[in-house]
Enzyme design. Structure first.
Site, PDB file in Angstrom:
ATOM      1  N   SER A   1       4.436   3.017   7.821  1.00 51.04           N
ATOM      2  CA  SER A   1       4.187   1.871   6.951  1.00 51.04           C
ATOM      3  C   SER A   1       5.431   1.528   6.141  1.00 51.04           C
ATOM      4  CB  SER A   1       3.045   2.171   5.975  1.00 51.04           C
ATOM      5  OG  SER A   1       1.818   1.826   6.526  1.00 51.04           O
TER       6      SER A   1
ATOM      7  N   ASP B   1       0.318  -7.604   1.537  1.00 49.88           N
ATOM      8  CA  ASP B   1       0.770  -6.210   1.664  1.00 49.88           C
ATOM      9  C   ASP B   1       2.294  -6.105   1.673  1.00 49.88           C
ATOM     10  OD1 ASP B   1       0.323  -3.511   1.682  1.00 49.88           O
ATOM     11  OD2 ASP B   1       0.094  -3.351   3.843  1.00 49.88           O
TER      12      ASP B   1
ATOM     13  N   HIS C   1       0.816  -1.218   0.000  1.00 51.17           N
ATOM     14  CA  HIS C   1       0.000   0.000   0.000  1.00 51.17           C
ATOM     15  C   HIS C   1       0.849   1.268   0.000  1.00 51.17           C
ATOM     16  CE1 HIS C   1       0.410  -0.134   4.508  1.00 51.17           C
ATOM     17  NE2 HIS C   1       0.387   1.173   4.365  1.00 51.17           N
TER      18      HIS C   1
END
Length: 525
Positions: A258, A182, A150
């Site tokens: 992230s 992911d 992502h």
């Protein structure tokens, strides 16, 4: 397992149910406040995995899988460890030009413009740049970087990388990305970089000290400390129906983290920071989730050796963890095992003779105690491999060997329509099955009117009294009972006959609803 589609929009990526991905938005959308919840649609598809194979990449990976050293005495500083690892964590900026939706007619209303203080000639831009900020981890000296899917956005997204302590941006290309876990691998053209040392996430224990490194809120090279709070977290909905096996940590991670590094106390990479469960105000409350590095490296290997796709094993069953009532109905003293609720047609499971109601106790010689972990284990097995299962059926254990199919190939076959076979008409009949539950025959006209699949045969639940044991177990009007005590029934007469010979305290019912079959346990005594 039957395949599930996972195409996350950015709205899901920013906040999926109770969880939030840790990537920040910038630029126009940040200025527009709440509109910043909308971002790139889809998963990264710019795959260049054909350029390199994992065997070649692995020669440049640095591993240290020795057990964590036990420290004696009070630790007063982790500065030496941190100094050696922060240069391996980079800042990732992704950007994309997107077209706006047509302008709302409200913008033509003078009162609307006056209320929001908009100039008379204001027009929503037809196109603008959307940006997102995340982190990544250098894993080879020649520029391969591990991050989240992502973080790198979707097709047409430009990705730039900034090394720690520098102001120089490097254009990056997406080598491979897997939205189901992911995980993404990107590459910059640079040499002499300092890669992270890769540890062994399988050796982690609850209580181990963790160091989270990333770029929260654009604060480059921020380091926080905590411990491993839990291992093997799954069914969180973070990957939108994908495959989850998260490390939970209370090391503070926030927006922009992230793709950043979760390190152990010796500075070895053990996880990729991915999401948090935010508090009511949206901030960090000490519940963060990271992808285990062993899982991430395994995905990278599959991406590189399969041309950018991740091949996954496919069995063809729907599964369910069992509760105490189900265990009792199956004659078990514990809740170990995973229940087969439905077997797909023309699947490896059907060909091997799996049946609804089978309890899977073992897979490849290891015990099975979790549906999510079994699903992950099967998906991690190469398609075409013959694997072994240990089943419990009607109180007896048996072994089955199955050659797994390919989940990707199965997904392409979905949607095919099977001609509806003719069924003889049956006389409609109603009767009370158990206390508070009235059933009736399921005739062909009702099957067609309710949109049931042509192969559904059983009795339909006409009513369930509120507060009855059946209602508490999840039985509802409109469901079709297809099995009673693991025996198929096709009409009321068969259903009542099957129940008369039942002597147990808990009754297992297979039910059909909305295209799916499930198994529920109804307590009778």
């Amino acid at each position: 397992m039957l395949p599930q589609t996972s195409q996350n929009s950015w709205a899901k990526i920013i906040e999926t149910g109770k969880y939030r991905y840790m990537k920040t938005g910038k630029g126009f959308l940040k200025r527009m406040g709440a509109l910043a919840m909308i971002f790139f649609v889809g998963a990264a598809t710019v795959l260049q995995a054909k350029d390199v194979k994992f065997e070649e990449l692995s020669k440049n990976l640095k591993f240290d899988k020795t057990p964590l050293k036990k420290q004696v005495g009070i630790v007063t500083s982790y500065a030496d460890v941190i100094e050696g690892v922060t240069s391996s964590v980079v800042t990732i900026l992704s950007s994309k030009e997107v077209k706006e939706r047509p302008q709302s007619p409200m913008f033509d209303d003078p009162r609307f413009r006056k209320f929001f203080g908009l100039p008379k000639d204001f027009q929503m831009p037809e196109q603008h740049k959307q940006e997102g900020l995340g982190s990544g981890i250098i894993i080879t000296s020649n520029g391969y970087i591990l991050t989240n899917n992502h973080v790198v956005g979707g097709k047409g997204t430009k990705v730039k990388v900034t090394l720690a302590g520098t102001k120089k941006d490097y254009d990056a290309r997406v080598v491979g990305a897997d939205p189901q876990t992911d995980v993404a691998l990107i590459k910059i053209e640079a040499t002499g970089l300092k890669p992270a040392t890769i540890g062994d996430s399988s050796k982690l224990r609850v209580g181990d000290v963790m160091l989270a490194i990333g770029n929260p809120f654009s604060l480059e090279q921020s380091v926080t400390m905590g411990i491993v709070s839990a291992l093997g977290r799954s069914d969180l909905g973070i990957t939108g129906g994908g495959y989850e096996n998260f490390i939970q940590t209370d090391a503070s991670i926030n927006q922009g983290n992230s793709g950043g590094a979760l390190m152990d106390a010796q500075g070895r990479l053990v996880g990729i920071n991915t999401a948090i469960r935010p508090g009511m105000g949206g901030g960090n409350i000490g519940i963060g989730f990271s992808i285990p590095v062993n899982m991430a490296i395994g995905i990278v290997e599959k991406l590189l050796d399969s041309g950018g796709n991740v091949p996954r094993g496919f069995l063809g069953v729907f599964l369910k963890d069992i509760n105490t009532d189900m265990a009792k109905a199956l004659g078990r003293q514990d809740r170990k095992g995973v229940l087969v609720t439905e077997v797909g047609s023309d699947t490896p499971a059907e060909k091997a003779g799996f049946k609804p109601g089978d309890l899977i106790l073992g897979y490849q010689g290891s015990p099975v105690n979790s549906m999510a972990k079994l699903r992950l284990a099967i998906s991690n097995t190469a398609p075409g491999k013959k694997v072994g299962f240990e089943l419990l059926r009607n109180g007896k254990t048996e072994s089955k060997d199955v050659e797994l199919g390919d989940l990707g190939v199965r997904a392409q076959k979905l949607g095919s329509v099977t001609a509806e076979p003719e069924k003889p008409e049956v006389k409609v009949k109603t009767e009370e099955l158990v206390k508070g539950v009235v059933i009736r025959d399921l005739d062909p006209e009702m099957t067609k009117a309710l949109g049931f699949a042509a192969d559904v045969s059983g009795v339909i639940v006409e009513s369930v009294d509120k507060g009855s044991p059946a209602a508490e177990s999840g039985l509802r009007a409109g469901q079709v009972i297809t099995q009673i005590a693991q025996v198929a029934v096709s009409n009321v007469e068969q259903a009542t006959k099957q129940l008369k010979g039942f002597k147990g305290e808990v009754l297992l019912l297979q039910v059909y609803e909305q295209g799916r079959r499930d198994i529920i346990a109804v307590r009778l005594k």
